[in-house]
Design a protein around this motif. Structure first.
Motif, PDB file in Angstrom:
ATOM      1  N   THR A   7       0.254   8.920   6.753  1.00  0.00           N
ATOM      2  CA  THR A   7       1.655   9.367   6.755  1.00  0.00           C
ATOM      3  C   THR A   7       2.502   8.784   5.278  1.00  0.00           C
ATOM      4  OG1 THR A   7       1.642   9.993   8.975  1.00  0.00           O
ATOM      5  CG2 THR A   7       3.762   9.825   8.053  1.00  0.00           C
ATOM      6  N   ARG A  66      -2.469  -0.304   1.448  1.00  0.00           N
ATOM      7  CA  ARG A  66      -2.926   0.744   2.380  1.00  0.00           C
ATOM      8  C   ARG A  66      -4.432   1.130   2.445  1.00  0.00           C
ATOM      9  NH1 ARG A  66       1.296   3.040   5.531  1.00  0.00           N
ATOM     10  NH2 ARG A  66      -0.234   3.876   6.687  1.00  0.00           N
ATOM     11  N   ASP A  71       3.308  10.062  13.325  1.00  0.00           N
ATOM     12  CA  ASP A  71       3.689   8.859  13.333  1.00  0.00           C
ATOM     13  C   ASP A  71       2.563   7.761  13.509  1.00  0.00           C
ATOM     14  OD1 ASP A  71       5.801   6.466  13.867  1.00  0.00           O
ATOM     15  OD2 ASP A  71       4.744   6.434  15.932  1.00  0.00           O
ATOM     16  N   PHE A  72       1.668   8.227  14.334  1.00  0.00           N
ATOM     17  CA  PHE A  72       0.238   7.474  14.675  1.00  0.00           C
ATOM     18  C   PHE A  72      -0.314   7.225  13.355  1.00  0.00           C
ATOM     19  CE2 PHE A  72      -4.251   7.267  15.508  1.00  0.00           C
ATOM     20  CZ  PHE A  72      -4.228   6.258  16.477  1.00  0.00           C
ATOM     21  N   CYS A  73      -0.545   8.583  12.504  1.00  0.00           N
ATOM     22  CA  CYS A  73      -1.155   8.099  11.287  1.00  0.00           C
ATOM     23  C   CYS A  73      -0.303   7.058  10.152  1.00  0.00           C
ATOM     24  CB  CYS A  73      -1.434   9.645  10.576  1.00  0.00           C
ATOM     25  SG  CYS A  73      -2.612  10.473  11.716  1.00  0.00           S
ATOM     26  N   GLY A  74       0.683   6.966  10.434  1.00  0.00           N
ATOM     27  CA  GLY A  74       1.325   6.281   9.665  1.00  0.00           C
ATOM     28  C   GLY A  74       1.405   4.693  10.003  1.00  0.00           C
ATOM     29  N   VAL A  75       1.155   4.521  11.310  1.00  0.00           N
ATOM     30  CA  VAL A  75       1.046   3.079  11.820  1.00  0.00           C
ATOM     31  C   VAL A  75      -0.339   2.502  12.314  1.00  0.00           C
ATOM     32  CG1 VAL A  75       3.431   3.290  12.761  1.00  0.00           C
ATOM     33  CG2 VAL A  75       1.562   3.803  14.217  1.00  0.00           C
ATOM     34  N   ARG A  76      -1.393   3.323  12.134  1.00  0.00           N
ATOM     35  CA  ARG A  76      -2.771   2.791  12.500  1.00  0.00           C
ATOM     36  C   ARG A  76      -3.561   2.951  11.295  1.00  0.00           C
ATOM     37  NH1 ARG A  76      -1.581   0.119  16.486  1.00  0.00           N
ATOM     38  NH2 ARG A  76      -1.583   1.063  18.528  1.00  0.00           N
ATOM     39  N   SER A  77      -4.344   2.102  10.845  1.00  0.00           N
ATOM     40  CA  SER A  77      -5.170   2.235   9.687  1.00  0.00           C
ATOM     41  C   SER A  77      -6.339   2.693  10.015  1.00  0.00           C
ATOM     42  CB  SER A  77      -5.522   0.478   9.199  1.00  0.00           C
ATOM     43  OG  SER A  77      -6.523   0.533   8.196  1.00  0.00           O
ATOM     44  N   LYS A 111      -8.533   8.820  12.575  1.00  0.00           N
ATOM     45  CA  LYS A 111      -7.534   9.418  12.990  1.00  0.00           C
ATOM     46  C   LYS A 111      -7.460  10.981  13.506  1.00  0.00           C
ATOM     47  CE  LYS A 111      -4.812   6.064  10.008  1.00  0.00           C
ATOM     48  NZ  LYS A 111      -4.057   6.089   9.016  1.00  0.00           N
ATOM     49  N   TYR A 122      11.921  12.892   7.928  1.00  0.00           N
ATOM     50  CA  TYR A 122      12.045  11.389   8.300  1.00  0.00           C
ATOM     51  C   TYR A 122      13.316  11.069   7.588  1.00  0.00           C
ATOM     52  CZ  TYR A 122      10.965   6.588   8.175  1.00  0.00           C
ATOM     53  OH  TYR A 122      10.948   5.069   8.395  1.00  0.00           O
TER      54      TYR A 122
END
Length: 189
Positions: A33, A55, A81-87, A93, A165
């Motif tokens: 993200t 990243r 959001d998930f794709c921005g906080v999980r690697s 993903k 955002y």
């Protein structure tokens, strides 16, 4: 009205919150993200994304020189959001968020089928600017969801439920306040 003076920082909000998909040959596709993104040029069509070098997606995009910018909607807020906080080093993903890979036309990286717009990009230049490196890219292809096309062939992007955002929050875009040039348009008699 009084204002406080703060140290230098970016306060340009709201921004589009986009999911950027990328893929190394022979590996699973990944999504990052990004809010640091925007239009650079109309002709030729160009855009940019800025990504921190640490990243996981940074290395993929740097090596392959391609990515897809996928516009997000209110329905995709959790996935965004998930794709921005999980690697992507640790999790698939696409699988975790029940997203569908959509083949691109000119590049190997897939788009995200659930997004109303997918923009295929090829990196033209990488600017190493500091905390983030900017990928300046040519737009090669744009995919638009036919569900938002009318009988005259007009694409109704603003009916897709786009989100933005702003200062740490995802926001719905809301109602229209005017159209481009409305402030100087001559009134019809």
């Amino acid at each position: 009205m009084s204002k406080q003076i703060w140290k230098a920082g970016n306060m340009v909000y709201p921004l589009p919150a986009v999911m950027v998909s990328c893929q190394r040959p022979g590996e699973k596709a990944n999504i990052i993200t990004v809010a640091w993104t925007g239009t650079v040029c109309t002709n030729p069509a160009m855009l940019y994304i800025s990504v921190r070098p640490e990243r996981y997606s940074y290395g993929i995009i740097r090596e392959t020189g391609e990515f897809v910018v996928n516009l997000t909607t209110e329905k995709l807020a959790r996935a965004t959001d998930f794709c921005g906080v999980r690697s992507g080093r640790d999790v698939d993903k696409f699988k975790e968020m029940h997203l569908t890979e959509e083949p691109s036309v000119q590049i190997s990286a897939p788009g995200i089928a659930e997004c109303p717009v997918n923009i295929e990009c090829r990196v033209k230049e990488v600017l190493e600017l500091g905390s983030h490196h900017m990928f300046l890219a040519d737009v090669l292809q744009v995919h638009v969801d036919e569900d938002y096309m009318d009988e005259k062939g007009k694409f109704h992007l603003n009916d897709t439920g786009l989100m933005a955002y702003s200062h740490g929050e995802y926001k719905a875009l809301g109602e229209s306040l005017g159209t481009f040039g409305y402030s100087v348009r001559k009134k019809r008699k």
